[in-house]
Design an enzyme around this catalytic site. Structure first.
Site, PDB file in Angstrom:
ATOM      1  N   GLY A  14      25.248  17.948  23.890  1.00 47.00           N
ATOM      2  CA  GLY A  14      26.345  18.103  25.007  1.00 47.00           C
ATOM      3  C   GLY A  14      26.026  19.124  26.016  1.00 47.00           C
ATOM      4  O   GLY A  14      26.117  18.692  27.151  1.00 47.00           O
ATOM      5  N   GLY A  15      25.573  19.987  25.386  1.00 48.57           N
ATOM      6  CA  GLY A  15      25.021  21.175  26.429  1.00 48.57           C
ATOM      7  C   GLY A  15      24.015  21.002  27.405  1.00 48.57           C
ATOM      8  O   GLY A  15      24.207  21.223  28.563  1.00 48.57           O
ATOM      9  N   GLY A  42      28.867  24.490  22.001  1.00 43.94           N
ATOM     10  CA  GLY A  42      28.914  23.343  21.360  1.00 43.94           C
ATOM     11  C   GLY A  42      27.536  22.766  20.795  1.00 43.94           C
ATOM     12  O   GLY A  42      26.631  23.424  20.761  1.00 43.94           O
ATOM     13  N   CYS A  50      27.648  29.653  14.542  1.00 38.59           N
ATOM     14  CA  CYS A  50      26.403  29.597  15.404  1.00 38.59           C
ATOM     15  C   CYS A  50      25.281  30.328  14.685  1.00 38.59           C
ATOM     16  O   CYS A  50      24.220  30.391  15.162  1.00 38.59           O
ATOM     17  CB  CYS A  50      26.573  29.728  16.995  1.00 38.59           C
ATOM     18  SG  CYS A  50      27.655  31.192  17.088  1.00 38.59           S
ATOM     19  N   GLU A  81      25.861  27.752  24.914  1.00 40.17           N
ATOM     20  CA  GLU A  81      25.175  28.173  23.815  1.00 40.17           C
ATOM     21  C   GLU A  81      25.355  27.013  22.792  1.00 40.17           C
ATOM     22  O   GLU A  81      26.229  26.539  22.656  1.00 40.17           O
ATOM     23  CB  GLU A  81      26.075  29.266  23.521  1.00 40.17           C
ATOM     24  CG  GLU A  81      25.641  29.934  22.056  1.00 40.17           C
ATOM     25  CD  GLU A  81      26.921  30.747  21.398  1.00 40.17           C
ATOM     26  OE1 GLU A  81      27.865  31.236  22.001  1.00 40.17           O
ATOM     27  OE2 GLU A  81      27.018  30.395  20.148  1.00 40.17           O
ATOM     28  N   LYS A 123      38.576  23.318  30.234  1.00 40.64           N
ATOM     29  CA  LYS A 123      38.463  21.968  29.569  1.00 40.64           C
ATOM     30  C   LYS A 123      38.613  22.136  28.075  1.00 40.64           C
ATOM     31  O   LYS A 123      37.994  22.580  27.124  1.00 40.64           O
ATOM     32  CB  LYS A 123      37.026  21.063  29.884  1.00 40.64           C
ATOM     33  CG  LYS A 123      36.498  20.036  28.998  1.00 40.64           C
ATOM     34  CD  LYS A 123      37.355  18.747  29.089  1.00 40.64           C
ATOM     35  CE  LYS A 123      36.741  17.857  28.157  1.00 40.64           C
ATOM     36  NZ  LYS A 123      37.007  18.090  26.473  1.00 40.64           N
TER      37      LYS A 123
HETATM   38  P1  NAP Z   1      30.156  18.876  21.769  1.00 40.17           P
HETATM   39  O1  NAP Z   1      30.156  17.542  21.067  1.00 40.17           O
HETATM   40  O2  NAP Z   1      29.061  19.150  22.218  1.00 40.17           O
HETATM   41  O3  NAP Z   1      31.459  19.179  22.368  1.00 40.17           O
HETATM   42  C1  NAP Z   1      31.733  20.362  23.023  1.00 40.17           C
HETATM   43  C2  NAP Z   1      32.532  19.854  24.408  1.00 40.17           C
HETATM   44  O4  NAP Z   1      31.638  19.249  25.344  1.00 40.17           O
HETATM   45  C3  NAP Z   1      33.759  18.903  24.178  1.00 40.17           C
HETATM   46  O5  NAP Z   1      34.765  19.290  24.954  1.00 40.17           O
HETATM   47  C4  NAP Z   1      33.072  17.720  24.570  1.00 40.17           C
HETATM   48  O6  NAP Z   1      33.841  16.548  25.215  1.00 40.17           O
HETATM   49  C5  NAP Z   1      32.248  18.116  25.636  1.00 40.17           C
HETATM   50  N1  NAP Z   1      30.967  17.379  25.971  1.00 40.17           N
HETATM   51  C6  NAP Z   1      29.889  17.219  24.976  1.00 40.17           C
HETATM   52  N2  NAP Z   1      29.074  16.307  25.462  1.00 40.17           N
HETATM   53  C7  NAP Z   1      29.447  16.091  26.892  1.00 40.17           C
HETATM   54  C8  NAP Z   1      28.760  15.391  27.855  1.00 40.17           C
HETATM   55  N3  NAP Z   1      27.719  14.717  27.768  1.00 40.17           N
HETATM   56  N4  NAP Z   1      29.516  15.296  28.999  1.00 40.17           N
HETATM   57  C9  NAP Z   1      30.785  15.759  29.136  1.00 40.17           C
HETATM   58  N5  NAP Z   1      31.137  16.542  28.312  1.00 40.17           N
HETATM   59  C10 NAP Z   1      30.753  16.707  27.221  1.00 40.17           C
HETATM   60  O7  NAP Z   1      30.466  19.911  20.413  1.00 40.17           O
HETATM   61  P2  NAP Z   1      31.353  19.751  19.064  1.00 40.17           P
HETATM   62  O8  NAP Z   1      32.346  18.470  19.384  1.00 40.17           O
HETATM   63  O9  NAP Z   1      32.254  21.239  19.184  1.00 40.17           O
HETATM   64  O10 NAP Z   1      30.779  19.912  17.802  1.00 40.17           O
HETATM   65  C11 NAP Z   1      29.788  18.652  17.406  1.00 40.17           C
HETATM   66  C12 NAP Z   1      28.418  19.270  17.229  1.00 40.17           C
HETATM   67  O11 NAP Z   1      27.911  20.464  17.784  1.00 40.17           O
HETATM   68  C13 NAP Z   1      28.616  20.033  15.761  1.00 40.17           C
HETATM   69  O12 NAP Z   1      28.535  19.200  14.640  1.00 40.17           O
HETATM   70  C14 NAP Z   1      27.487  20.863  15.743  1.00 40.17           C
HETATM   71  O13 NAP Z   1      26.364  20.355  15.335  1.00 40.17           O
HETATM   72  C15 NAP Z   1      27.505  21.468  17.022  1.00 40.17           C
HETATM   73  N6  NAP Z   1      28.169  22.870  17.295  1.00 40.17           N
HETATM   74  C16 NAP Z   1      27.228  23.953  17.413  1.00 40.17           C
HETATM   75  C17 NAP Z   1      27.910  24.999  17.732  1.00 40.17           C
HETATM   76  C18 NAP Z   1      26.622  26.172  17.684  1.00 40.17           C
HETATM   77  O14 NAP Z   1      27.385  27.306  18.068  1.00 40.17           O
HETATM   78  N7  NAP Z   1      25.591  26.196  17.562  1.00 40.17           N
HETATM   79  C19 NAP Z   1      29.091  25.301  17.701  1.00 40.17           C
HETATM   80  C20 NAP Z   1      30.021  24.017  17.660  1.00 40.17           C
HETATM   81  C21 NAP Z   1      29.465  22.896  17.479  1.00 40.17           C
HETATM   82  P3  NAP Z   1      35.039  15.792  24.300  1.00 40.17           P
HETATM   83  O15 NAP Z   1      35.974  16.664  24.049  1.00 40.17           O
HETATM   84  O16 NAP Z   1      35.266  14.804  25.180  1.00 40.17           O
HETATM   85  O17 NAP Z   1      34.081  15.326  23.322  1.00 40.17           O
END
Ligand code: NAP
Length: 489
Positions: A210-211, A206, A267, A230, A149
């Site tokens: 989301g996770g 992410g 991360c 993660e 995805k």
């Molecule tokens: P994200 O919002 O968790 O999204 C990651 C992926 O998962 C995207 O493809 C998203 O879909 C999908 N997703 C998220 N929530 C979902 C749900 N409830 N149902 C289905 N799919 C879902 O992460 P991000 O956009 O990469 O970054 C946002 C925040 O995550 C950052 O600001 C940061 O705080 C954190 N982050 C942390 C790390 C780490 O390694 N700790 C790494 C990256 C990001 P969509 O594409 O449709 O949105």
């Protein structure tokens, strides 16, 4: 682009399911050829891949080139692993028909692929944790078809890499559907992929929200499946006082570099610094502030991440007792401003908000009255990817209890280094207790990442002719197996 997500997800998973029926039996040599071809095809994308990734992520050229090397490197690493073959952990317990009081049957065990794996690409690693990232490479190495995805923040990069993987699959004779790439607006597609009965595992990098949402969804299925997510880690760094009194300036410069690296979008970013509140800490903070003030704000990966950083920073600084110690010049709305703050341990211990990830170039210094309070801060902290101790050997020897405490909290312990920079090698553990990941037993980086996408199966009383090649008594693959009767083959 998907018009009817349910129909499309169903078609994709049907194809992955059929692909699995043959791909799971492909030899290590065949899978190795595929993985090496993926690396070659990614390299063949040349400058177009680099410029596309730079444009979509705002990351500099050197970083993208480095990440491409890491991506092709792990594809080739998994190729070597599966070609050699001993990763299947074959155990051969031959029969003991005359054993008293009961005969022992012939028992043989090995790891087999789990089935189609859905991978959610990461925003912060457009190559190494995305379309051909560690999750994809390890799942393909295990013998699992992969459905990626795409992350919308770098969709064009993802499409280029997906085309390279598809080309590699065609060139090396892989079954149709061994790798598929889906994208579309909103959560619907991702959720449908996780819920589909043919999906057998999920890899995710992410946000915690989301996770956790995808983990919960997978557990609510009629047949729950593992989600290797993660998510969130603030990577505590503990500064020991005697060493700090000698090395305050050097330690501060080193940590400033780690906090600001890649606009803090790692991360493993050191988001928490824990130390005894004394003169050495004051001197450390003074140098850290100077270094942070000298640093520059940087454009973040996408506007959502920049907005989230600004929001979390404001929220953290508004907490009672938190003092902003220093920051770089203010950036624009798309940029992340490096900033360090401090708080008394007593306050930190009472406020759970201060233990949450601020994803960006930020670190919070927790000032402890004494060692006892420092221990309380560690005890109270969440699961982490890493934990670092800055101290010389003699001083750490007086604080051995710290090592034991940190083993409970993190997947990788570091002495006198910085947590950023994740070596890809067999000894790497990139994972940790929740909320760093959803399953602390597994790593997302290094050869052992393959173990997320396999399960053990025992073959009892199988005639030689029906055993998988890896388990036959005569060992045509030449791989190492564990035998019961002191024979090692
Ligand atoms: P994200 O919002 O968790 O999204 C990651 C992926 O998962 C995207 O493809 C998203 O879909 C999908 N997703 C998220 N929530 C979902 C749900 N409830 N149902 C289905 N799919 C879902 O992460 P991000 O956009 O990469 O970054 C946002 C925040 O995550 C950052 O600001 C940061 O705080 C954190 N982050 C942390 C790390 C780490 O390694 N700790 C790494 C990256 C990001 P969509 O594409 O449709 O949105």
């Amino acid at each position: 682009m998907i018009n009817n997500p349910t129909e499309e997800v169903n078609r994709v998973l049907q194809q992955a399911h059929v692909a699995f029926l043959s791909y799971k039996n492909f030899s290590g040599k065949q899978k190795a050829a595929f993985l090496r071809a993926i690396a070659d095809e990614i390299e063949a994308l040349g400058a177009e891949l680099v410029s596309t990734a730079m444009r979509e992520t705002n990351l500099p050229e050197a970083r993208i080139i480095n990440e491409r090397g890491r991506t092709t490197g792990h594809c080739r690493m998994f190729a070597d692993l599966v070609e050699e073959g001993s990763w299947v952990e074959a155990r051969v317990d031959t029969a003991l028909p005359n054993r008293i009081p009961a005969p022992k049957p012939d028992m043989r065990k090995m790891l087999v692929p789990i089935g189609p794996v859905v991978v959610f690409g990461a925003a912060n690693f457009p190559l190494a944790y995305s379309t051909a990232g560690g999750d994809t490479a390890s799942a393909l190495a295990a013998g699992c078809p992969v459905i990626v995805k795409a992350h919308p923040a770098h969709l064009e990069t993802s499409k280029l890499v997906a085309a390279a993987i598809e080309k590699a699959a065609a060139k090396t004779g892989m079954p149709q559907g061994v790798f598929q790439h889906v994208h579309g607006e909103g959560f619907e597609i991702g959720q449908a992929l996780v819920k589909h009965p043919f999906t057998k595992a999920v890899g995710f990098t992410g946000s915690l929200v989301g996770g956790k949402a995808l983990f919960d969804l997978a557990n609510q299925r009629p047949e729950p499946i593992p989600v290797f997510a993660e998510m969130s880690s603030i990577n505590p760094v503990i500064l020991l006082p005697e060493t700090l009194s000698r090395d305050a300036a050097k330690t501060a410069s080193q940590l400033a570099g780690s906090i600001t690296l890649g606009v803090g979008q790692f991360c493993t970013n050191p988001g928490l610094i824990i130390a005894i509140d004394d003169a050495a800490l004051a001197s450390f903070i003074a140098t850290l502030v100077t270094e942070i003030e000298k640093s520059l704000p940087g454009t973040m990966l996408h506007q959502g991440i920049a907005d989230n950083y600004a929001k979390r920073l404001t929220q953290t600084l508004a907490q009672k007792g938190v003092k902003a110690e220093g920051q770089s010049a203010n950036g624009n709305a798309a940029q992340g401003t490096p900033l360090v703050a401090s708080v008394a341990a007593e306050t930190f211990l009472q406020n759970p908000t201060l233990s949450e990830e601020v994803f960006g170039p930020f670190s919070l210094i927790v000032k402890c009255k004494d060692t006892n309070e420092l221990h309380q801060v560690i005890t109270k902290s969440h699961g982490q990817l890493t934990a670092t101790i800055i101290g010389d050997e003699a001083e750490i020897s007086k604080h051995k209890v710290l090592i034991n405490m940190l083993i409970e909290k993190a997947g990788r312990l570091i002495i006198n280094g910085v947590p950023t920079g994740v070596e890809v090698c067999p000894a790497q553990m990139h994972g940790g207790p929740y909320p760093a990941t959803t399953d602390s037993r597994f790593t997302a980086v290094g050869t052992d990442a393959i173990k997320r996408f396999v399960r053990p199966v025992t073959f009892q009383n199988f005639p030689e002719s029906l055993l998988p090649t890896e388990l036959k008594t005569e060992n045509p693959l030449g791989i190492w197996r564990l035998f019961n009767n002191e024979q090692k083959k």
